[in-house]
Each structure stands twice: as structure tokens, then as C-alpha cells.
Design a protein around this motif. Structure first.
Motif, mmCIF file in Angstrom:
data_model
loop_
_atom_site.group_PDB
_atom_site.id
_atom_site.type_symbol
_atom_site.label_atom_id
_atom_site.label_comp_id
_atom_site.label_asym_id
_atom_site.label_seq_id
_atom_site.Cartn_x
_atom_site.Cartn_y
_atom_site.Cartn_z
ATOM 1 N N THR A 187 0.855 -1.189 0.000
ATOM 2 C CA THR A 187 0.000 0.000 0.000
ATOM 3 C C THR A 187 0.890 1.237 0.000
ATOM 4 O OG1 THR A 187 -0.158 0.112 2.420
ATOM 5 C CG2 THR A 187 -1.822 -1.191 1.248
ATOM 6 N N VAL A 188 0.502 2.223 -0.798
ATOM 7 C CA VAL A 188 1.282 3.451 -0.925
ATOM 8 C C VAL A 188 0.343 4.647 -0.880
ATOM 9 C CG1 VAL A 188 3.233 2.466 -2.186
ATOM 10 C CG2 VAL A 188 1.210 3.207 -3.434
ATOM 11 N N LEU A 191 0.686 7.122 -6.314
ATOM 12 C CA LEU A 191 1.288 6.318 -7.370
ATOM 13 C C LEU A 191 2.523 7.003 -7.961
ATOM 14 C CD1 LEU A 191 -1.923 5.004 -9.183
ATOM 15 C CD2 LEU A 191 -0.484 3.822 -7.499
ATOM 16 N N ILE A 196 6.306 4.428 -4.620
ATOM 17 C CA ILE A 196 6.289 3.016 -4.992
ATOM 18 C C ILE A 196 7.647 2.366 -4.749
ATOM 19 C CG2 ILE A 196 6.082 1.419 -6.945
ATOM 20 C CD1 ILE A 196 3.851 3.212 -8.026
ATOM 21 N N ALA A 200 8.245 -0.676 -2.192
ATOM 22 C CA ALA A 200 8.618 -1.953 -2.802
ATOM 23 C C ALA A 200 9.985 -2.441 -2.354
ATOM 24 C CB ALA A 200 8.590 -1.828 -4.318
ATOM 25 N N ASP A 233 -0.080 0.951 -14.382
ATOM 26 C CA ASP A 233 -0.018 -0.506 -14.479
ATOM 27 C C ASP A 233 0.833 -0.920 -15.682
ATOM 28 O OD1 ASP A 233 -1.748 -0.441 -12.369
ATOM 29 O OD2 ASP A 233 -3.452 -1.338 -13.406
ATOM 30 N N VAL A 247 5.016 -2.931 -11.847
ATOM 31 C CA VAL A 247 3.669 -2.713 -11.321
ATOM 32 C C VAL A 247 2.707 -3.571 -12.139
ATOM 33 C CG1 VAL A 247 1.849 -1.036 -10.884
ATOM 34 C CG2 VAL A 247 4.246 -0.382 -10.562
ATOM 35 N N THR A 250 -3.040 -1.990 -10.227
ATOM 36 C CA THR A 250 -3.562 -1.197 -9.118
ATOM 37 C C THR A 250 -4.916 -1.783 -8.722
ATOM 38 O OG1 THR A 250 -2.477 0.777 -10.003
ATOM 39 C CG2 THR A 250 -4.178 1.120 -8.333
ATOM 40 N N ILE A 261 -1.480 -1.977 -4.460
ATOM 41 C CA ILE A 261 -0.969 -2.376 -5.774
ATOM 42 C C ILE A 261 -0.271 -3.726 -5.702
ATOM 43 C CG2 ILE A 261 -0.748 -0.025 -6.663
ATOM 44 C CD1 ILE A 261 2.200 -0.094 -6.039
ATOM 45 N N ILE A 263 2.682 -5.967 -7.186
ATOM 46 C CA ILE A 263 3.961 -5.702 -7.839
ATOM 47 C C ILE A 263 4.828 -6.951 -7.886
ATOM 48 C CG2 ILE A 263 4.004 -3.268 -7.115
ATOM 49 C CD1 ILE A 263 6.052 -4.099 -4.939
#
Length: 267
Positions: A187-188, A191, A196, A200, A233, A247, A250, A261, A263
């Protein structure tokens, strides 16, 4: 004569969207190879390009009178050649004029040599960057992807990298160590690329921002220096020295109004 006029017009049309002059020259040279392939039905190959240019050129060539294949000498290569094949030929990786030069040294008498030092020593032989692909560094050695026609020259003349004595030889085959792929959901707050990458790769957002501003980040192989770049995406994000993040999708928003998202992380 009519055929030549058609090819020239086609190249002009294909390049009309390219505003960068250096990029236009690189693409024009490569497209000449494609047009030659279409004319004589013999595969032709571009020079090595950074991945952004290589993928962009491949996209430009879609629908042309030849088939295109990208190859950098191994599966995870970044710097790539675009191969142009007759319309009836799907193309083989083995056709590409890429040689593997293995450069070894004794680590007992040297510090660990870096990518920059290997590249600098090869270019110091008078070789241009477009003749050199990836440099894959392993324990006390590097495998350098180069054009076939300069491999013997490198082997005969590369005696030192930085101040370290080295031995160079051509090897028949090379396989990289496969990247570790980890699929997960994060979760972020937004975007943006900095959010991200931070989520990640478990790196502080401040450090990620510094790395992006320091020209270490790429989206779909294009260098990005803005921390506010929005990601969509399907995008592949590279943070040099830390890994890659793709990615996948979403998935929506959480109750706390954060983006969820899916990933894949490559390290």
C-alpha cells in the motif's frame, strides 16, 4: 529507383515523431539496416543501444516490411541490439553478432573492480560505446558483451583494468544468474515513483528521492529525475544498484485511502 524512394519516404515518416537530434541519427542509421534487410532479404543488426532507445525503435518499426528482434546476448541484458530479419524469418538470437569477452583478475592483489573501471578500460582502447553491450560482473571477473568484429581486438589489447593486470578471452556461451522475483502487494500513499520504490524496496522515501535526482531511476528504461513521476499498471521501474519493480495492477484503495498495488520485485 522507385523502391529506393519508397524506403526513404518510409524512414522519414517513421522518424517524424523523434525530436532529439542524437536519437534521430541513431534511429536513422538503424533503419537503414532495416531497409537493406527488406531489399536483399539478409538479416541486419543495429549497434548496441540503451534499453529505452532499443524498445522505442522496436515500436517504431512495427508494421514495417521486416521482422525485428531485440537481443543483448543474455536473458536479462539491458543494452540491446535490434535485429532486422526478412518478413518470412522470425529471427534467432544465435544469429546476432555478439561475442562474450571474459576478463579475469586475481582478487588477492586487487580491490574489487567496478563496472565503470571495466568500461573505461575497454573504451580506452579506442572503442566506441555503441560497440559494447552489458558488462556482467561476477567474482573476480566480468563478462563483456561486444560486437563480433572487435572481440579479438579487445582480447589482444586489454591488459589492465584500472591498475590491475587482467586476462581476457572469448567464451562460447554465457548465462546470467537469474534474478530473484518476489510478487507481493503493498500500500502506498500515491502512485508517484518515489512512493512506490520506497514501499517496494524498503528504502526511505528521502533516500529514494536522492537516488532519483541522482539519475539512478528509470521507468520503462527511460531515465527519470522527477520524484513526482506518476506510475501506471505495466510499468517497469529500475533503481540502479537496488533492483527493479514491475507494477502488475492497481487493485484499488484501502479504508485509509491508500493505493493497494500488486507488484513484482526483481533483485
Amino acid at each position: 529507383y522507385i523502391w529506393i524512394i519508397f524506403l526513404m519516404a518510409s524512414k522519414k515518416d517513421l522518424l517524424k515523431s523523434i525530436s532529439d537530434e542524437d536519437e534521430r541519427k541513431i534511429f536513422a542509421k538503424a533503419l537503414d539496416k532495416g531497409n537493406l534487410c527488406a531489399k536483399i532479404n539478409v538479416p541486419q543488426f543495429s549497434d548496441f543501444m540503451d534499453p529505452y532507445k532499443a524498445h522505442k525503435l522496436e515500436e517504431i518499426c512495427r508494421g514495417c516490411e521486416f521482422n525485428t528482434v531485440l537481443c543483448g546476448g543474455y536473458g536479462d541484458a539491458e543494452r540491446l541490439k535490434l535485429g532486422f530479419f526478412p518478413y518470412y524469418d522470425e529471427g534467432e538470437y544465435s544469429s546476432f553478432p555478439i561475442s562474450y569477452v571474459e576478463v579475469t583478475y586475481n582478487g588477492k592483489y586487487s580491490k574489487t573492480l567496478t563496472h565503470r573501471e571495466f568500461l573505461g578500460s575497454v573504451l580506452g582502447l579506442g572503442i566506441t560505446r555503441d560497440k559494447v553491450g552489458d558488462i556482467y560482473i561476477q567474482n573476480e571477473k566480468a563478462v563483456i558483451m561486444v560486437d563480433d568484429d572487435i572481440a579479438d581486438y579487445i582480447v589482444s589489447n586489454l591488459e589492465r583494468v584500472s591498475h590491475t593486470k587482467v586476462n581476457a578471452k572469448i567464451i562460447d556461451h554465457f548465462e546470467s544468474t537469474h534474478s530473484e522475483v518476489n510478487e507481493k502487494k503493498i500500500t502506498v500513499a500515491s502512485l508517484r515513483i518515489d512512493a512506490i520504490l520506497s514501499g517496494a524496496l524498503n528504502i526511505s522515501r528521502g533516500k529514494v528521492s536522492d537516488l532519483i535526482k541522482g539519475e539512478k531511476a528509470f521507468v520503462n528504461w527511460k531515465q527519470i529525475t522527477s520524484v513526482s513521476e506518476n506510475i501506471k499498471d505495466g510499468d517497469m521501474i529500475t533503481l540502479r544498484g537496488f533492483g527493479r519493480v514491475k507494477v502488475i495492477e492497481t487493485l484499488g484503495k484501502t479504508k485509509k485511502d491508500r493505493f493497494l498495488i500488486d507488484i513484482e520485485v526483481y533483485k
